[in-house]
Scaffold this active site. Structure first.
Site, mmCIF file in Angstrom:
data_model
loop_
_atom_site.group_PDB
_atom_site.id
_atom_site.type_symbol
_atom_site.label_atom_id
_atom_site.label_comp_id
_atom_site.label_asym_id
_atom_site.label_seq_id
_atom_site.Cartn_x
_atom_site.Cartn_y
_atom_site.Cartn_z
ATOM 1 N N GLN A 198 0.828 -1.200 0.000
ATOM 2 C CA GLN A 198 0.000 0.000 0.000
ATOM 3 C C GLN A 198 0.865 1.253 0.000
ATOM 4 O O GLN A 198 0.535 2.242 -0.662
ATOM 5 C CB GLN A 198 -0.932 0.004 1.214
ATOM 6 C CG GLN A 198 -1.895 1.185 1.255
ATOM 7 C CD GLN A 198 -2.877 1.204 0.106
ATOM 8 O OE1 GLN A 198 -3.271 0.142 -0.403
ATOM 9 N NE2 GLN A 198 -3.281 2.386 -0.335
ATOM 10 N N ALA B 148 -5.612 5.346 -0.315
ATOM 11 C CA ALA B 148 -5.441 5.510 1.130
ATOM 12 C C ALA B 148 -3.975 5.601 1.521
ATOM 13 O O ALA B 148 -3.110 4.946 0.937
ATOM 14 C CB ALA B 148 -6.087 4.349 1.865
ATOM 15 N N SER C 298 -5.780 1.789 4.626
ATOM 16 C CA SER C 298 -6.452 1.141 3.493
ATOM 17 C C SER C 298 -7.218 -0.094 3.943
ATOM 18 O O SER C 298 -6.690 -0.947 4.673
ATOM 19 C CB SER C 298 -5.422 0.721 2.435
ATOM 20 O OG SER C 298 -6.036 -0.070 1.432
ATOM 21 N N ASP D 69 -11.665 -5.169 -4.942
ATOM 22 C CA ASP D 69 -12.162 -4.432 -6.105
ATOM 23 C C ASP D 69 -12.625 -5.453 -7.125
ATOM 24 O O ASP D 69 -11.916 -6.436 -7.410
ATOM 25 C CB ASP D 69 -11.058 -3.553 -6.697
ATOM 26 C CG ASP D 69 -10.609 -2.469 -5.729
ATOM 27 O OD1 ASP D 69 -11.424 -2.044 -4.898
ATOM 28 O OD2 ASP D 69 -9.435 -2.059 -5.806
ATOM 29 N N GLU E 216 -17.009 4.709 -5.493
ATOM 30 C CA GLU E 216 -16.299 3.562 -6.056
ATOM 31 C C GLU E 216 -17.239 2.360 -6.075
ATOM 32 O O GLU E 216 -17.297 1.584 -5.120
ATOM 33 C CB GLU E 216 -15.042 3.237 -5.243
ATOM 34 C CG GLU E 216 -13.971 4.313 -5.315
ATOM 35 C CD GLU E 216 -12.661 3.892 -4.657
ATOM 36 O OE1 GLU E 216 -12.592 2.744 -4.133
ATOM 37 O OE2 GLU E 216 -11.708 4.685 -4.665
ATOM 38 N N TRP F 140 -16.981 -0.339 -7.476
ATOM 39 C CA TRP F 140 -16.248 -1.594 -7.586
ATOM 40 C C TRP F 140 -15.653 -2.062 -6.252
ATOM 41 O O TRP F 140 -15.231 -3.209 -6.127
ATOM 42 C CB TRP F 140 -15.114 -1.447 -8.601
ATOM 43 C CG TRP F 140 -14.142 -0.354 -8.225
ATOM 44 C CD1 TRP F 140 -13.100 -0.432 -7.349
ATOM 45 C CD2 TRP F 140 -14.137 0.986 -8.718
ATOM 46 N NE1 TRP F 140 -12.453 0.774 -7.256
ATOM 47 C CE2 TRP F 140 -13.062 1.663 -8.091
ATOM 48 C CE3 TRP F 140 -14.932 1.684 -9.641
ATOM 49 C CZ2 TRP F 140 -12.770 3.006 -8.351
ATOM 50 C CZ3 TRP F 140 -14.636 3.020 -9.889
ATOM 51 C CH2 TRP F 140 -13.565 3.659 -9.251
ATOM 52 N N HIS F 141 -15.588 -1.173 -5.269
ATOM 53 C CA HIS F 141 -14.908 -1.491 -4.009
ATOM 54 C C HIS F 141 -15.887 -2.111 -3.017
ATOM 55 O O HIS F 141 -16.759 -1.436 -2.477
ATOM 56 C CB HIS F 141 -14.287 -0.224 -3.416
ATOM 57 C CG HIS F 141 -13.503 -0.472 -2.150
ATOM 58 N ND1 HIS F 141 -12.131 -0.538 -2.125
ATOM 59 C CD2 HIS F 141 -13.902 -0.680 -0.871
ATOM 60 C CE1 HIS F 141 -11.718 -0.753 -0.894
ATOM 61 N NE2 HIS F 141 -12.793 -0.851 -0.107
#
Length: 286
Positions: A167, A188, A193, A202, A251, A253-254
Protein backbone atom coordinates in the site's frame (compact mmCIF):
# COMPACT_ATOMS: atom_id res chain seq x y z
CA UNK A 1 -51.15 58.41 90.72
CA UNK A 2 -47.89 59.66 89.33
CA UNK A 3 -46.38 56.26 89.96
CA UNK A 4 -49.19 54.61 87.98
CA UNK A 5 -48.80 56.98 85.04
CA UNK A 6 -45.06 56.45 85.03
CA UNK A 7 -45.45 52.69 85.08
CA UNK A 8 -48.03 52.79 82.30
CA UNK A 9 -45.73 54.91 80.17
CA UNK A 10 -42.90 52.43 80.63
CA UNK A 11 -45.18 49.56 79.64
CA UNK A 12 -46.38 51.40 76.51
CA UNK A 13 -42.80 52.18 75.46
CA UNK A 14 -41.81 48.51 75.88
CA UNK A 15 -44.81 47.34 73.86
CA UNK A 16 -43.99 49.74 71.04
CA UNK A 17 -40.39 48.56 71.04
CA UNK A 18 -41.52 44.94 70.78
CA UNK A 19 -43.82 45.74 67.83
CA UNK A 20 -41.09 47.62 66.02
CA UNK A 21 -38.56 44.83 66.56
CA UNK A 22 -41.00 42.22 65.34
CA UNK A 23 -41.79 44.24 62.24
CA UNK A 24 -38.12 44.68 61.47
CA UNK A 25 -37.52 41.01 61.93
CA UNK A 26 -40.23 40.08 59.43
CA UNK A 27 -38.91 42.50 56.86
CA UNK A 28 -35.37 41.15 57.09
CA UNK A 29 -36.48 37.51 56.85
CA UNK A 30 -38.42 38.24 53.64
CA UNK A 31 -35.33 39.43 51.84
CA UNK A 32 -33.49 36.57 50.05
CA UNK A 33 -29.71 36.61 50.21
CA UNK A 34 -27.72 37.37 47.06
CA UNK A 35 -26.66 33.70 46.69
CA UNK A 36 -30.27 32.73 46.14
CA UNK A 37 -31.11 35.57 43.80
CA UNK A 38 -28.60 34.39 41.17
CA UNK A 39 -30.10 31.50 39.31
CA UNK A 40 -33.70 31.96 40.42
CA UNK A 41 -36.52 31.70 37.90
CA UNK A 42 -36.90 35.44 37.89
CA UNK A 43 -33.24 35.90 37.11
CA UNK A 44 -33.24 33.27 34.34
CA UNK A 45 -36.31 34.79 32.71
CA UNK A 46 -34.53 38.09 32.46
CA UNK A 47 -31.64 36.37 30.64
CA UNK A 48 -33.53 33.77 28.61
CA UNK A 49 -32.34 35.28 25.34
CA UNK A 50 -28.69 35.17 26.42
CA UNK A 51 -26.31 32.22 25.92
CA UNK A 52 -25.07 31.82 29.50
CA UNK A 53 -27.83 29.66 30.93
CA UNK A 54 -28.03 27.36 27.89
CA UNK A 55 -24.28 26.86 27.68
CA UNK A 56 -24.18 25.48 31.21
CA UNK A 57 -26.88 22.85 30.66
CA UNK A 58 -24.80 20.11 28.95
CA UNK A 59 -22.12 20.20 31.65
CA UNK A 60 -24.19 18.75 34.47
CA UNK A 61 -27.32 17.78 32.64
CA UNK A 62 -28.47 14.31 31.72
CA UNK A 63 -30.61 12.91 28.97
CA UNK A 64 -30.34 12.00 25.33
CA UNK A 65 -29.10 15.31 23.98
CA UNK A 66 -25.96 15.39 26.14
CA UNK A 67 -25.24 11.78 25.26
CA UNK A 68 -25.35 12.61 21.58
CA UNK A 69 -23.08 15.59 22.08
CA UNK A 70 -20.56 13.40 23.86
CA UNK A 71 -20.51 10.90 20.99
CA UNK A 72 -19.97 13.56 18.34
CA UNK A 73 -17.16 15.05 20.43
CA UNK A 74 -15.35 11.73 20.24
CA UNK A 75 -16.26 10.45 23.73
CA UNK A 76 -17.91 7.34 22.39
CA UNK A 77 -18.71 4.64 24.93
CA UNK A 78 -17.03 1.29 24.48
CA UNK A 79 -18.95 -1.96 24.14
CA UNK A 80 -22.48 -2.24 22.82
CA UNK A 81 -24.49 0.91 22.13
CA UNK A 82 -28.17 1.43 22.92
CA UNK A 83 -29.17 0.36 19.41
CA UNK A 84 -27.24 -2.90 19.61
CA UNK A 85 -24.17 -1.84 17.60
CA UNK A 86 -20.99 -3.42 18.93
CA UNK A 87 -18.70 -0.40 18.85
CA UNK A 88 -15.79 -2.35 20.29
CA UNK A 89 -15.63 -4.29 17.02
CA UNK A 90 -14.90 -1.07 15.14
CA UNK A 91 -11.52 -0.78 16.86
CA UNK A 92 -10.55 -4.47 16.70
CA UNK A 93 -8.30 -5.10 13.67
CA UNK A 94 -9.14 -8.82 13.77
CA UNK A 95 -12.89 -8.20 13.66
CA UNK A 96 -14.70 -8.53 10.33
CA UNK A 97 -16.53 -5.34 11.36
CA UNK A 98 -13.40 -3.22 11.93
CA UNK A 99 -13.68 0.42 10.83
CA UNK A 100 -10.70 1.68 8.82
CA UNK A 101 -10.79 5.10 7.18
CA UNK A 102 -8.84 8.34 6.87
CA UNK A 103 -8.86 8.83 10.63
CA UNK A 104 -8.66 5.26 11.91
CA UNK A 105 -5.68 3.08 11.02
CA UNK A 106 -4.49 -0.48 11.42
CA UNK A 107 -1.37 -1.23 13.47
CA UNK A 108 1.65 -0.81 11.19
CA UNK A 109 2.71 -4.43 11.70
CA UNK A 110 -0.79 -5.84 11.20
CA UNK A 111 -1.13 -8.86 8.94
CA UNK A 112 -4.23 -11.10 8.79
CA UNK A 113 -3.49 -14.61 10.02
CA UNK A 114 -6.10 -16.43 7.93
CA UNK A 115 -5.47 -15.29 4.35
CA UNK A 116 -6.53 -17.75 1.64
CA UNK A 117 -7.05 -17.75 -2.12
CA UNK A 118 -10.78 -17.59 -2.92
CA UNK A 119 -11.81 -19.95 -5.69
CA UNK A 120 -13.18 -17.31 -8.04
CA UNK A 121 -12.28 -15.70 -11.34
CA UNK A 122 -9.73 -12.86 -11.33
CA UNK A 123 -8.52 -10.60 -14.11
CA UNK A 124 -5.09 -12.27 -13.79
CA UNK A 125 -3.98 -15.87 -13.30
CA UNK A 126 -1.05 -15.56 -10.88
CA UNK A 127 -1.51 -16.60 -7.24
CA UNK A 128 -0.10 -13.44 -5.78
CA UNK A 129 -0.77 -11.25 -2.75
CA UNK A 130 -3.65 -9.25 -4.18
CA UNK A 131 -5.60 -12.43 -4.89
CA UNK A 132 -5.95 -13.31 -1.20
CA UNK A 133 -8.67 -12.54 1.34
CA UNK A 134 -9.42 -13.56 4.89
CA UNK A 135 -11.06 -16.98 4.97
CA UNK A 136 -14.58 -15.88 5.96
CA UNK A 137 -14.62 -13.13 3.35
CA UNK A 138 -13.19 -15.49 0.71
CA UNK A 139 -15.98 -18.02 1.29
CA UNK A 140 -18.61 -15.28 1.07
CA UNK A 141 -17.01 -14.03 -2.16
CA UNK A 142 -17.26 -17.50 -3.71
CA UNK A 143 -20.95 -17.65 -2.79
CA UNK A 144 -21.56 -14.18 -4.22
CA UNK A 145 -19.85 -14.93 -7.53
CA UNK A 146 -21.90 -18.14 -7.82
CA UNK A 147 -25.10 -16.25 -7.03
CA UNK A 148 -24.27 -13.65 -9.67
CA UNK A 149 -23.74 -16.33 -12.31
CA UNK A 150 -27.17 -17.75 -11.56
CA UNK A 151 -28.47 -14.32 -12.58
CA UNK A 152 -26.33 -14.23 -15.71
CA UNK A 153 -23.74 -11.86 -14.20
CA UNK A 154 -20.08 -12.84 -14.51
CA UNK A 155 -17.74 -11.08 -12.12
CA UNK A 156 -13.98 -11.04 -11.69
CA UNK A 157 -11.72 -9.96 -8.87
CA UNK A 158 -9.22 -7.18 -9.59
CA UNK A 159 -7.41 -6.53 -6.31
CA UNK A 160 -7.99 -7.86 -2.80
CA UNK A 161 -5.41 -7.99 0.01
CA UNK A 162 -2.45 -5.61 0.12
CA UNK A 163 0.31 -5.64 2.68
CA UNK A 164 1.34 -2.42 4.40
CA UNK A 165 4.47 -2.17 2.23
CA UNK A 166 2.48 -2.73 -0.96
CA UNK A 167 0.00 0.00 0.00
CA UNK A 168 2.87 2.37 0.75
CA UNK A 169 4.45 1.76 -2.65
CA UNK A 170 1.12 2.13 -4.43
CA UNK A 171 0.20 5.35 -2.64
CA UNK A 172 3.63 6.88 -3.27
CA UNK A 173 3.27 6.10 -6.96
CA UNK A 174 -0.06 7.89 -7.10
CA UNK A 175 1.41 10.87 -5.25
CA UNK A 176 4.26 11.08 -7.78
CA UNK A 177 1.74 11.00 -10.61
CA UNK A 178 -1.10 13.23 -9.34
CA UNK A 179 0.16 14.97 -6.22
CA UNK A 180 -0.69 14.10 -2.62
CA UNK A 181 -3.95 16.04 -2.35
CA UNK A 182 -5.52 14.41 -5.39
CA UNK A 183 -4.08 10.99 -4.56
CA UNK A 184 -5.87 11.04 -1.20
CA UNK A 185 -9.26 11.33 -2.93
CA UNK A 186 -8.93 7.85 -4.39
CA UNK A 187 -6.08 6.09 -2.56
CA UNK A 188 -5.44 5.51 1.13
CA UNK A 189 -2.40 6.47 3.14
CA UNK A 190 -0.57 3.30 4.27
CA UNK A 191 -2.27 1.86 7.34
CA UNK A 192 -5.58 3.45 6.40
CA UNK A 193 -6.45 1.14 3.49
CA UNK A 194 -9.24 -1.40 3.79
CA UNK A 195 -7.30 -3.68 1.48
CA UNK A 196 -4.81 -4.21 4.31
CA UNK A 197 -7.57 -5.88 6.37
CA UNK A 198 -8.01 -8.71 3.88
CA UNK A 199 -11.74 -7.95 3.90
CA UNK A 200 -11.95 -5.69 0.83
CA UNK A 201 -11.83 -6.41 -2.89
CA UNK A 202 -12.16 -4.43 -6.11
CA UNK A 203 -14.44 -6.20 -8.59
CA UNK A 204 -15.13 -5.87 -12.31
CA UNK A 205 -16.93 -7.76 -15.05
CA UNK A 206 -15.29 -10.95 -16.27
CA UNK A 207 -13.88 -9.15 -19.32
CA UNK A 208 -11.98 -6.72 -17.08
CA UNK A 209 -13.31 -3.67 -18.92
CA UNK A 210 -13.65 -0.53 -16.79
CA UNK A 211 -11.84 -2.29 -13.93
CA UNK A 212 -11.35 0.22 -11.09
CA UNK A 213 -12.58 3.01 -13.38
CA UNK A 214 -15.54 5.35 -13.25
CA UNK A 215 -17.09 3.71 -16.31
CA UNK A 216 -17.78 0.60 -14.19
CA UNK A 217 -20.65 2.50 -12.59
CA UNK A 218 -23.89 1.86 -14.45
CA UNK A 219 -22.79 -1.48 -15.88
CA UNK A 220 -24.99 -4.51 -15.29
CA UNK A 221 -22.31 -5.91 -13.01
CA UNK A 222 -22.21 -2.75 -10.88
CA UNK A 223 -26.00 -2.63 -10.67
CA UNK A 224 -26.16 -6.28 -9.60
CA UNK A 225 -23.56 -5.69 -6.88
CA UNK A 226 -25.40 -2.63 -5.60
CA UNK A 227 -28.61 -4.66 -5.24
CA UNK A 228 -27.32 -8.05 -4.09
CA UNK A 229 -23.88 -7.81 -2.47
CA UNK A 230 -25.42 -7.26 1.00
CA UNK A 231 -27.10 -10.66 0.74
CA UNK A 232 -23.62 -12.18 0.96
CA UNK A 233 -22.25 -9.86 3.65
CA UNK A 234 -20.64 -7.22 1.43
CA UNK A 235 -21.30 -3.49 1.16
CA UNK A 236 -20.40 -0.87 -1.44
CA UNK A 237 -17.94 0.81 0.88
CA UNK A 238 -17.79 4.21 -0.86
CA UNK A 239 -21.30 4.88 -2.20
CA UNK A 240 -22.35 7.76 -4.38
CA UNK A 241 -23.34 10.92 -2.54
CA UNK A 242 -21.47 10.00 0.64
CA UNK A 243 -18.08 11.47 -0.28
CA UNK A 244 -18.18 13.99 2.56
CA UNK A 245 -18.63 11.14 5.04
CA UNK A 246 -16.27 8.47 3.72
CA UNK A 247 -13.66 10.91 2.44
CA UNK A 248 -13.48 9.10 -0.92
CA UNK A 249 -15.15 9.49 -4.27
CA UNK A 250 -17.79 7.01 -5.42
CA UNK A 251 -16.30 3.56 -6.06
CA UNK A 252 -18.95 1.07 -7.21
CA UNK A 253 -16.25 -1.59 -7.59
CA UNK A 254 -14.91 -1.49 -4.01
CA UNK A 255 -16.60 -4.13 -1.85
CA UNK A 256 -16.05 -4.62 1.85
CA UNK A 257 -17.04 -7.72 3.80
CA UNK A 258 -18.74 -6.94 7.14
CA UNK A 259 -20.97 -9.99 7.57
CA UNK A 260 -24.58 -10.49 6.55
CA UNK A 261 -26.22 -8.86 9.57
CA UNK A 262 -24.34 -5.56 9.37
CA UNK A 263 -24.46 -5.50 5.56
CA UNK A 264 -28.25 -5.96 5.59
CA UNK A 265 -28.67 -3.10 8.08
CA UNK A 266 -26.42 -0.75 6.12
CA UNK A 267 -28.17 -1.62 2.84
CA UNK A 268 -31.67 -1.19 4.29
CA UNK A 269 -30.84 2.21 5.78
CA UNK A 270 -28.77 3.47 2.84
CA UNK A 271 -25.86 4.45 5.07
CA UNK A 272 -22.10 4.01 5.27
CA UNK A 273 -19.98 2.08 7.75
CA UNK A 274 -19.10 5.40 9.41
CA UNK A 275 -22.78 6.19 9.91
CA UNK A 276 -23.42 2.68 11.21
CA UNK A 277 -20.91 3.31 13.99
CA UNK A 278 -21.97 6.95 14.38
CA UNK A 279 -18.38 7.94 13.56
CA UNK A 280 -18.93 10.98 11.33
CA UNK A 281 -17.77 13.24 9.90
CA UNK A 282 -14.45 12.00 8.53
CA UNK A 283 -11.83 14.61 7.75
CA UNK A 284 -10.18 14.86 4.36
CA UNK A 285 -6.81 13.74 5.68
CA UNK A 286 -5.76 10.94 8.06
Amino acid sequence: MNFRKKSLSVILVCLMAIVVMAGCGKEDSAKPSNSYVIGTNADQSNNSEGKGAHEEEPKGGSGQSSGQDAEHNGDQPSGESSNGVDKAAAADPDSIAVLINKELALPEDYEPSDLVYPDVRFTFKEKIEKRMMRSEAAKALEEMFAGAEEDGIYLAGVSAYRSHSTQRSLFNRYVDRDGEEKAKTYSAVPGHSEHETGLAIDVSGSDGKCAVEDCFGGTKEAEWLAQHSAEYGFIIRYPEGKESITGYKYEPWHLRYVGKEIAADIFARGITLEEYYDAVPVSGTP
